[in-house]
Design a protein around this motif. Structure first.
Motif, PDB file in Angstrom:
ATOM      1  N   ILE A 429       0.836  -1.205   0.000  1.00 46.39           N
ATOM      2  CA  ILE A 429       0.000   0.000   0.000  1.00 46.39           C
ATOM      3  C   ILE A 429       0.868   1.251   0.000  1.00 46.39           C
ATOM      4  N   THR A 430       1.927   1.237   0.804  1.00 47.91           N
ATOM      5  CA  THR A 430       2.807   2.406   0.904  1.00 47.91           C
ATOM      6  C   THR A 430       3.464   2.717  -0.433  1.00 47.91           C
ATOM      7  N   ASN A 431       4.047   1.707  -1.065  1.00 45.82           N
ATOM      8  CA  ASN A 431       4.727   1.941  -2.338  1.00 45.82           C
ATOM      9  C   ASN A 431       3.765   2.458  -3.409  1.00 45.82           C
ATOM     10  N   THR A 432       2.582   1.847  -3.469  1.00 44.99           N
ATOM     11  CA  THR A 432       1.595   2.258  -4.470  1.00 44.99           C
ATOM     12  C   THR A 432       1.078   3.662  -4.192  1.00 44.99           C
ATOM     13  N   ARG A 437       0.363   9.429  -5.235  1.00 43.17           N
ATOM     14  CA  ARG A 437       0.272  10.781  -4.668  1.00 43.17           C
ATOM     15  C   ARG A 437       1.391  11.677  -5.195  1.00 43.17           C
ATOM     16  N   MET A 438       2.552  11.118  -5.474  1.00 46.24           N
ATOM     17  CA  MET A 438       3.643  11.928  -6.020  1.00 46.24           C
ATOM     18  C   MET A 438       3.261  12.470  -7.394  1.00 46.24           C
ATOM     19  N   ALA A 439       2.611  11.645  -8.209  1.00 42.47           N
ATOM     20  CA  ALA A 439       2.176  12.111  -9.531  1.00 42.47           C
ATOM     21  C   ALA A 439       1.160  13.241  -9.403  1.00 42.47           C
ATOM     22  N   VAL A 440       0.226  13.088  -8.445  1.00 41.42           N
ATOM     23  CA  VAL A 440      -0.790  14.128  -8.228  1.00 41.42           C
ATOM     24  C   VAL A 440      -0.141  15.433  -7.773  1.00 41.42           C
ATOM     25  N   HIS A 441       0.722  15.337  -6.761  1.00 40.76           N
ATOM     26  CA  HIS A 441       1.352  16.550  -6.222  1.00 40.76           C
ATOM     27  C   HIS A 441       2.274  17.206  -7.249  1.00 40.76           C
ATOM     28  N   ARG A 442       2.959  16.416  -8.031  1.00 41.26           N
ATOM     29  CA  ARG A 442       3.841  16.997  -9.052  1.00 41.26           C
ATOM     30  C   ARG A 442       3.020  17.779 -10.077  1.00 41.26           C
ATOM     31  N   GLY A 443       1.894  17.196 -10.476  1.00 47.48           N
ATOM     32  CA  GLY A 443       1.012  17.895 -11.411  1.00 47.48           C
ATOM     33  C   GLY A 443       0.505  19.213 -10.840  1.00 47.48           C
ATOM     34  N   GLN A 492       9.800  18.081  -3.592  1.00 50.11           N
ATOM     35  CA  GLN A 492       8.639  18.583  -2.857  1.00 50.11           C
ATOM     36  C   GLN A 492       7.442  17.654  -3.026  1.00 50.11           C
ATOM     37  N   ALA A 493       7.240  17.161  -4.243  1.00 46.29           N
ATOM     38  CA  ALA A 493       6.133  16.236  -4.494  1.00 46.29           C
ATOM     39  C   ALA A 493       6.319  14.937  -3.711  1.00 46.29           C
ATOM     40  N   LEU A 494       7.574  14.457  -3.667  1.00 42.21           N
ATOM     41  CA  LEU A 494       7.853  13.235  -2.918  1.00 42.21           C
ATOM     42  C   LEU A 494       7.586  13.449  -1.433  1.00 42.21           C
ATOM     43  N   MET A 495       8.016  14.608  -0.903  1.00 48.07           N
ATOM     44  CA  MET A 495       7.772  14.891   0.507  1.00 48.07           C
ATOM     45  C   MET A 495       6.278  14.892   0.816  1.00 48.07           C
ATOM     46  N   LEU A 496       5.484  15.550  -0.022  1.00 45.87           N
ATOM     47  CA  LEU A 496       4.030  15.617   0.203  1.00 45.87           C
ATOM     48  C   LEU A 496       3.402  14.231   0.123  1.00 45.87           C
ATOM     49  N   TYR A 498       4.899  11.398   0.954  1.00 42.39           N
ATOM     50  CA  TYR A 498       5.224  10.722   2.209  1.00 42.39           C
ATOM     51  C   TYR A 498       4.299  11.180   3.338  1.00 42.39           C
ATOM     52  N   LEU A 499       4.039  12.485   3.390  1.00 40.41           N
ATOM     53  CA  LEU A 499       3.155  13.016   4.429  1.00 40.41           C
ATOM     54  C   LEU A 499       1.744  12.429   4.285  1.00 40.41           C
ATOM     55  N   ASP A 500       1.267  12.328   3.047  1.00 41.97           N
ATOM     56  CA  ASP A 500      -0.051  11.720   2.811  1.00 41.97           C
ATOM     57  C   ASP A 500      -0.079  10.269   3.272  1.00 41.97           C
ATOM     58  N   THR A 501       1.024   9.563   3.059  1.00 43.55           N
ATOM     59  CA  THR A 501       1.076   8.139   3.414  1.00 43.55           C
ATOM     60  C   THR A 501       1.108   7.950   4.918  1.00 43.55           C
ATOM     61  N   PHE A 502       1.820   8.807   5.649  1.00 43.79           N
ATOM     62  CA  PHE A 502       1.762   8.763   7.111  1.00 43.79           C
ATOM     63  C   PHE A 502       0.330   9.010   7.590  1.00 43.79           C
ATOM     64  N   LYS A 503      -0.330   9.971   6.969  1.00 44.34           N
ATOM     65  CA  LYS A 503      -1.711  10.274   7.361  1.00 44.34           C
ATOM     66  C   LYS A 503      -2.629   9.077   7.081  1.00 44.34           C
ATOM     67  N   LEU A 504      -2.414   8.402   5.962  1.00 46.22           N
ATOM     68  CA  LEU A 504      -3.206   7.214   5.633  1.00 46.22           C
ATOM     69  C   LEU A 504      -3.022   6.131   6.688  1.00 46.22           C
ATOM     70  N   ALA A 505      -1.767   5.921   7.117  1.00 44.36           N
ATOM     71  CA  ALA A 505      -1.502   4.925   8.153  1.00 44.36           C
ATOM     72  C   ALA A 505      -2.242   5.283   9.446  1.00 44.36           C
ATOM     73  N   GLY A 506      -2.243   6.564   9.804  1.00 43.61           N
ATOM     74  CA  GLY A 506      -2.972   6.995  10.989  1.00 43.61           C
ATOM     75  C   GLY A 506      -4.462   6.724  10.869  1.00 43.61           C
TER      76      GLY A 506
END
Length: 537
Positions: A429-432, A437-443, A492-496, A498-506
């Motif tokens: 789930i994390t890798n996917t 999310r990186m593609a979305v944030h980059r766009g 920056q997109a990668l960082m965002l 990662y933040l989304d993925t931490f939030k998903l885990a929570g």
């Protein structure tokens, strides 16, 4: 006759003094090295790939092979101990794990390394599965919550210390020492186990001819769970269902797992895994919760090093050092949990505290950024350590507290398998999710960069002038400025993501939280606690 069989385990005298603590140290050490090896290579994949002349994608097989072997062996623990005897099975597994570790370090090509990692995973699954039973045997019933807490340290510290130790070795030595380090520990464990671990009464005269081997069940389990684990581990790297191997293994998993369930419930009288135990509500609910715990544990072990190294720019050694305060705090927390359980505090209450702490860790990490200081990471990781201490051992105990002694070996094996499967789901789930999310944030970020935008123009001009000042010609400086801007956007997109993925885990912890209150709150009596001791983790 049945009465005599049930009475036999209570007869041996409990170990005391030096012998008792030798058993404790041996059991915990064996569990820790097994769990360290689930994560230690993660920080060294790039070095291994470069040394062996393969891609990072190919070398990820080193992780996949170990995980597949682990998840196949763990549910079969109860049967394998009955067939070989617990002491023989335990020592044999340590020998296999140690020899395979040496083979991994000695390997000079990828597929030799992968083969030895698979063998290492087979031996390692047994180490995790039998060590807790040895721990329980070293303590009287009244102190077994303390034994659970001590063993729980190994369960949590193993995956936590893996990246730390791996980072130190990669930065200072050859990657092969990530495997060679197991060899002296394994040799010592074999010698100590042979000298100090006693055989139980039912191990002294094993009649293997009377034990029916569920060959079809073992085959279906290996094919179904192994295929599922492969799909989860390799799916993102191999573009999921665009890959033919993923397609075929998904079909195998879809066929083999239901067939395994039917066969174990209806097709055989001697199942390798007695799935009827899942009719017990505590075990069923606890197994689902353990999936979430495994997801949180393995996801945090994967995400934190990536965030610290790829976003903040820490080295592997620095990343590992920040884990140490949280690990040190976890030790007294496990002792506290053991005392609370021993005094009769509801395990369900402990699980609630652990769930809240772990969700808090995830949401805190989802607020960090490129400029986050070391102290903030330490703060979050300490909260994570508290969460793991309070959730892991109480949840295992509560999941099996209402099982009969005969059901405990299967029940505990299922709980541990679900933690491993949860970890596999977490990694997949994390890798996917990070990729999507990186593609979305980059766009989104690129859409805000307009050619005539004043701030964008000023930033590009500043970068161009900086490159010219370093001796680059004007044309190449403009090209370099655009490349640097692209790297900044990607980071920056990668960082965002990662933040989304931490939030998903929570959110996984938040949404599964109500399930805790479906657990029946029951303290183990002495007889059940003793049966857990005889169970294979």
């Amino acid at each position: 006759m049945a009465t005599q069989t049930l009475a036999l385990p209570a007869q041996p005298t409990l170990p005391t003094g030096f012998k008792k603590w030798i058993i404790v140290v041996t059991a915990i050490s064996a569990a820790i090295i097994e769990l360290i090896d689930t994560s230690i290579v993660n920080v060294g994949l790039t070095d291994i790939a470069g040394n062996l002349g393969v891609t990072v994608e190919d070398v990820s097989w080193v992780v996949t092979a170990y995980a597949i072997a682990n998840v196949i062996v763990i549910p079969m623990t109860g049967f394998l101990q009955r067939y070989f005897g617990r002491k023989n099975y335990y020592i044999g597994s340590i020998i296999l794990f140690t020899l395979a570790s040496y083979g991994c370090g000695f390997a000079d090509n990828l597929w030799t390394l992968v083969a030895f990692r698979f063998l290492q995973g087979i031996g390692g699954g047994a180490l995790l599965s039998t060590s807790q039973g040895l721990m329980y045997d070293a303590f009287p019933p009244s102190q077994r919550p303390v034994a659970s807490a001590l063993f729980g340290m190994g369960i949590v510290l193993g995956p936590t210390l893996g990246p730390t130790l791996g980072g130190y070795i990669i930065d200072n030595y050859h990657w092969s020492w990530m495997f060679y380090i197991n060899v002296p520990i394994g040799i010592a464990a074999v010698m100590l186990s042979s000298a100090y671990i006693d055989k139980k009464a039912d191990e002294l005269n094993i009649n293997r001819s009377a034990i029916q081997i569920d060959q079809l069940g073992i085959l279906l389990l290996a094919v179904g769970i192994g295929s599922l684990q492969y799909v989860l581990e390799r799916g993102e790297a191999d573009d999921w269902f665009d890959d033919r191997i993923i397609q075929w293994l998904t079909v195998l998993a879809v066929i083999a797992i239901p067939a395994f369930i039917w066969w174990e419930l209806r097709g055989t009288k001697e199942p390798v895994v007695d799935l009827r135990t899942l009719k017990n509500r505590n075990l069923a609910v606890g197994s689902l919760l353990m999936v979430i715990v495994g997801y949180g544990l393995f996801t945090s072990v994967l995400l934190y090093p990536l965030f610290a190294q790829r976003i903040v720019g820490l080295t592997a050694t620095q990343t590992g050092k920040l884990l140490i305060p949280g690990g040190l705090l976890t030790l007294p927390m496990f002792a506290l949990v053991g005392r609370l359980l021993a005094k009769g505090v509801s395990p369900r209450l402990n699980v609630v505290v652990g769930y809240v702490a772990f969700a808090t860790f995830c949401f805190i990490m989802s607020t960090y950024n490129i400029e986050t200081s070391d102290n903030y990471f330490i703060y979050a990781l300490m909260i994570r350590g508290i969460g793991l201490a309070f959730v892991n051992v109480p949840l295992i105990n509560q999941s099996v507290a209402t099982l009969s002694p005969q059901q405990l070996p299967t029940g505990i094996a299922i709980v541990n398998m679900m933690r491993q499967v949860g970890g596999a789901f977490g990694v997949a789930i994390t890798n996917t999710y990070v990729t999507q999310r990186m593609a979305v944030h980059r766009g989104d970020l690129v859409s805000n960069l307009q050619p005539g935008d004043m701030l964008t123009t000023e930033r590009l001009n500043a970068m161009t002038q900086g490159l010219v000042a370093r001796g680059m010609n004007a044309f190449d400086a403009v090209t370099g400025a655009y490349k640097n801007m692209d790297l900044i956007i990607s980071r920056q997109a990668l960082m965002l993501s990662y933040l989304d993925t931490f939030k998903l885990a929570g959110l996984f912890f938040v949404f599964s939280f109500p399930l805790i209150f479906l657990l029946k709150s029951k303290k183990m009596d002495a007889a059940t606690a003793k049966a857990v001791a005889d169970a294979a983790h």
